[in-house]
Design a protein around this motif. Structure first.
Motif, PDB file in Angstrom:
ATOM      1  N   GLU A  34      58.785  35.445  22.691  1.00  0.00           N
ATOM      2  CA  GLU A  34      57.376  35.516  23.039  1.00  0.00           C
ATOM      3  C   GLU A  34      56.313  35.959  24.341  1.00  0.00           C
ATOM      4  O   GLU A  34      57.165  36.585  25.201  1.00  0.00           O
ATOM      5  CB  GLU A  34      57.003  33.850  23.092  1.00  0.00           C
ATOM      6  CG  GLU A  34      57.562  32.819  22.488  1.00  0.00           C
ATOM      7  CD  GLU A  34      58.150  31.320  22.447  1.00  0.00           C
ATOM      8  OE1 GLU A  34      57.031  30.845  24.036  1.00  0.00           O
ATOM      9  OE2 GLU A  34      57.507  30.152  21.997  1.00  0.00           O
ATOM     10  N   ARG A  65      56.401  37.222  18.920  1.00  0.00           N
ATOM     11  CA  ARG A  65      55.864  36.226  18.251  1.00  0.00           C
ATOM     12  C   ARG A  65      54.664  36.030  19.676  1.00  0.00           C
ATOM     13  O   ARG A  65      55.134  35.904  20.455  1.00  0.00           O
ATOM     14  CB  ARG A  65      56.612  34.616  18.061  1.00  0.00           C
ATOM     15  CG  ARG A  65      56.080  33.934  17.827  1.00  0.00           C
ATOM     16  CD  ARG A  65      56.695  32.397  16.998  1.00  0.00           C
ATOM     17  NE  ARG A  65      56.989  31.917  19.084  1.00  0.00           N
ATOM     18  CZ  ARG A  65      57.728  30.296  18.426  1.00  0.00           C
ATOM     19  NH1 ARG A  65      57.357  30.174  17.742  1.00  0.00           N
ATOM     20  NH2 ARG A  65      57.693  30.200  19.841  1.00  0.00           N
ATOM     21  N   ALA A 101      52.384  34.341  21.585  1.00  0.00           N
ATOM     22  CA  ALA A 101      51.853  33.059  22.360  1.00  0.00           C
ATOM     23  C   ALA A 101      51.594  32.970  23.019  1.00  0.00           C
ATOM     24  O   ALA A 101      51.382  31.385  23.516  1.00  0.00           O
ATOM     25  CB  ALA A 101      53.505  32.736  22.970  1.00  0.00           C
ATOM     26  N   TYR A 105      47.191  32.768  16.954  1.00  0.00           N
ATOM     27  CA  TYR A 105      48.112  32.297  17.722  1.00  0.00           C
ATOM     28  C   TYR A 105      49.026  31.900  16.861  1.00  0.00           C
ATOM     29  O   TYR A 105      49.419  31.049  15.793  1.00  0.00           O
ATOM     30  CB  TYR A 105      48.501  31.731  19.189  1.00  0.00           C
ATOM     31  CG  TYR A 105      47.779  31.804  19.905  1.00  0.00           C
ATOM     32  CD1 TYR A 105      47.902  33.841  20.751  1.00  0.00           C
ATOM     33  CD2 TYR A 105      46.396  31.596  20.508  1.00  0.00           C
ATOM     34  CE1 TYR A 105      47.532  34.086  21.499  1.00  0.00           C
ATOM     35  CE2 TYR A 105      45.207  32.264  21.696  1.00  0.00           C
ATOM     36  CZ  TYR A 105      45.626  32.745  21.922  1.00  0.00           C
ATOM     37  OH  TYR A 105      45.394  33.564  22.968  1.00  0.00           O
ATOM     38  N   GLU A 106      50.903  32.134  17.316  1.00  0.00           N
ATOM     39  CA  GLU A 106      51.740  31.432  16.290  1.00  0.00           C
ATOM     40  C   GLU A 106      52.691  30.668  17.169  1.00  0.00           C
ATOM     41  O   GLU A 106      54.169  30.738  16.685  1.00  0.00           O
ATOM     42  CB  GLU A 106      52.720  33.054  16.366  1.00  0.00           C
ATOM     43  CG  GLU A 106      52.220  33.745  15.205  1.00  0.00           C
ATOM     44  CD  GLU A 106      53.199  35.498  15.320  1.00  0.00           C
ATOM     45  OE1 GLU A 106      53.415  35.892  14.002  1.00  0.00           O
ATOM     46  OE2 GLU A 106      53.037  36.498  16.145  1.00  0.00           O
ATOM     47  N   THR A 107      51.944  29.442  17.555  1.00  0.00           N
ATOM     48  CA  THR A 107      52.538  28.768  18.099  1.00  0.00           C
ATOM     49  C   THR A 107      51.043  27.663  17.788  1.00  0.00           C
ATOM     50  O   THR A 107      50.638  27.428  17.989  1.00  0.00           O
ATOM     51  CB  THR A 107      53.357  28.722  19.439  1.00  0.00           C
ATOM     52  OG1 THR A 107      53.833  28.016  20.438  1.00  0.00           O
ATOM     53  CG2 THR A 107      52.001  29.719  20.576  1.00  0.00           C
ATOM     54  N   ASP A 108      51.766  26.513  18.199  1.00  0.00           N
ATOM     55  CA  ASP A 108      51.181  25.416  18.364  1.00  0.00           C
ATOM     56  C   ASP A 108      50.498  25.086  19.636  1.00  0.00           C
ATOM     57  O   ASP A 108      49.069  24.154  19.309  1.00  0.00           O
ATOM     58  CB  ASP A 108      51.205  24.050  18.332  1.00  0.00           C
ATOM     59  CG  ASP A 108      51.543  23.987  16.131  1.00  0.00           C
ATOM     60  OD1 ASP A 108      51.545  24.965  15.307  1.00  0.00           O
ATOM     61  OD2 ASP A 108      52.955  23.602  15.761  1.00  0.00           O
ATOM     62  N   GLU A 109      50.948  25.615  21.078  1.00  0.00           N
ATOM     63  CA  GLU A 109      50.503  25.346  21.905  1.00  0.00           C
ATOM     64  C   GLU A 109      50.551  26.688  22.674  1.00  0.00           C
ATOM     65  O   GLU A 109      51.522  26.736  23.880  1.00  0.00           O
ATOM     66  CB  GLU A 109      51.292  24.360  22.656  1.00  0.00           C
ATOM     67  CG  GLU A 109      50.499  24.421  24.061  1.00  0.00           C
ATOM     68  CD  GLU A 109      51.391  23.004  25.228  1.00  0.00           C
ATOM     69  OE1 GLU A 109      50.839  22.069  26.064  1.00  0.00           O
ATOM     70  OE2 GLU A 109      52.157  22.761  24.953  1.00  0.00           O
ATOM     71  N   PRO A 110      50.002  27.247  22.270  1.00  0.00           N
ATOM     72  CA  PRO A 110      49.210  29.233  22.919  1.00  0.00           C
ATOM     73  C   PRO A 110      49.171  28.550  24.825  1.00  0.00           C
ATOM     74  O   PRO A 110      48.160  27.505  25.666  1.00  0.00           O
ATOM     75  CB  PRO A 110      48.037  29.772  22.501  1.00  0.00           C
ATOM     76  CG  PRO A 110      47.604  28.520  21.857  1.00  0.00           C
ATOM     77  CD  PRO A 110      48.511  27.286  21.175  1.00  0.00           C
TER      78      PRO A 110
END
Length: 418
Positions: free
Chosen positions: A174, A208, A210, A247-252
């Motif tokens: 990340e 990823r 992040a 972003y590639e995450t729910d919580e950047p």
């Protein structure tokens, strides 16, 4: 995931045998262990000079003050571990609610790994192929651990991806896109370039996207209106860019915040989608110099102030001129890059002998103390500036019960790994 550290590994440091390897330790304590000192504290006057000490009460106060402030501000804290490089102190910060530990380079990352720190933020780009291969293997072995680092160019993305492919990494790393400012340090200067870096990360299977990262402390060096305005403009740029990235995450993660402007970071970035993470590191030790004047706590933020937990102790070894005394502590012992040490008191004689006195220069092993009413053999306590260049000079640091006491006592010894 709750941030943690291997408590057993930290506790094992108590078995460290004291000997000649540690310049702070007097010969009379050789053969004892750190745990022995904890069980039977040693008067500070049994220790020689030069010496650097930490104050347990100030450490406790500062950890608690920052934990309460970040909780009230609604932001997370990943203290910069490079300030102390002391797993024992990292554990106290994590136990007080810290989100993780920030580090600056691969050797520091290895220390964190050795002590089982489960969430690490590397405030830097990791481009060394051998280091990336090592990291990929560690992350594969520990799927519950979390790691986050920075990139600030398409080229850095390409190099990381190439190295991780060669290492056959099993988990994507990340990364945050790092934003910089004019005449600052690292970080993308142009927002269009930042978006291009983000696109490159999303296309790299070993990485990823992040979060977004930055360091506002490189853009100002004081608490003037001009300096604070430059910090504010930079943080608003970060906030605007964050809102537009995919972003590639729910919580950047959105991370900024040294120890000088963390109040502005919370004001501008607080409330953004994701997790806002401060990286303040100097607060735990604080100082009697640079941070004393620039910390948000010194400017009225929060419900109290931070206290300097570090002091230097040096003996007068020469009075070659009426207004000049030479102390036995120098650049190899004490910090000097953000201000010279300040004489505070003379052991057993109080503050009067050093009123109006000042240190004007440091050599490798000597300090030049002028206009002090001292004599050869006196021990002077010195206030210090900038903890980030103080603790690195000591591998084992005595911790006193109260540096202001007439006869302080060493109640602990903190191991550092610089």
């Amino acid at each position: 995931m709750v941030a943690s550290i291997d408590a057993a590994a930290v506790d094992a440091l108590g078995a460290e045998r004291l000997d000649w390897r540690f310049k702070a330790v007097p010969a009379s304590a050789h053969g004892r262990t750190v745990d022995d000192v904890r069980a039977a504290p040693i008067p500070l006057n049994h220790f020689g000079t030069p010496l650097l000490t930490l104050d347990v009460g100030a450490l406790d106060h500062n950890i608690d003050a920052m934990a309460r402030w970040t909780d009230a501000a609604g932001v997370a804290l990943a203290p910069h571990g490079k300030t102390t490089m002391a797993p024992e102190l990292w554990r106290r910060q994590l136990d007080a609610g810290a989100w993780g530990i920030t580090l600056a380079n691969l050797p520091q990352l290895r220390v964190a790994r050795a002590f089982g720190v489960r969430r690490v933020l590397l405030a830097n780009a990791l481009l060394d192929p051998a280091g990336l291969a090592w990291l990929a293997e560690r992350l594969a072995d520990d799927p519950e651990s979390a790691f986050l680092s920075w990139v600030d160019s398409v080229r850095s993305v390409e190099l990381m991806d190439e190295a991780l492919r060669a290492a056959r990494a099993q988990r994507p790393i990340e990364v945050c896109v790092e934003i910089g400012g004019p005449h600052g340090r690292t970080g993308v200067r142009d927002d269009g370039d930042a978006r291009a870096v983000a696109d490159a990360v999303r296309k790299a299977p070993t990485l990823r996207l992040a979060g977004l990262a930055g360091y506002e402390g490189a853009l100002a060096h004081d608490a003037s209106d001009e300096g604070r305005a430059a910090v504010d403009a930079y943080l608003r740029r970060m906030a605007n860019l964050h809102r537009g990235l995919d972003y590639e995450t729910d919580e950047p993660v959105v991370t900024a915040g040294g120890s000088a402007y963390f109040d502005q970071v919370a004001d501008v970035l607080g409330g953004l989608d994701g997790q806002v993470v401060l990286r303040s590191g100097a607060y735990i030790v604080h100082d009697d110099g640079f941070y004393r004047g620039i910390s948000p706590f010194a400017r009225g933020t929060g419900d109290g102030t931070l206290r300097s937990a570090m002091h230097g102790w040096a003996r007068v070894v020469s009075r070659p001129e009426p207004a000049l005394a030479l102390l036995d502590a120098g650049k190899r012992d004490l910090p000097f890059d953000e201000g010279l040490p300040e004489p505070q008191l003379v052991r057993g004689k109080g503050t009067d002998p050093v009123k109006g006195a000042r240190v004007t220069a440091l050599n490798d092993q000597h300090a030049f103390l002028r206009n002090a009413d001292v004599e050869v053999g006196d021990v002077v306590r010195l206030g210090l500036s900038h903890p980030c260049t103080a603790l690195d000079k000591w591998t084992l640091i005595p911790v006193v019960d109260d540096a202001d006491a007439a006869e302080p006592t060493v109640v602990d010894l903190v191991r550092t790994w610089f």
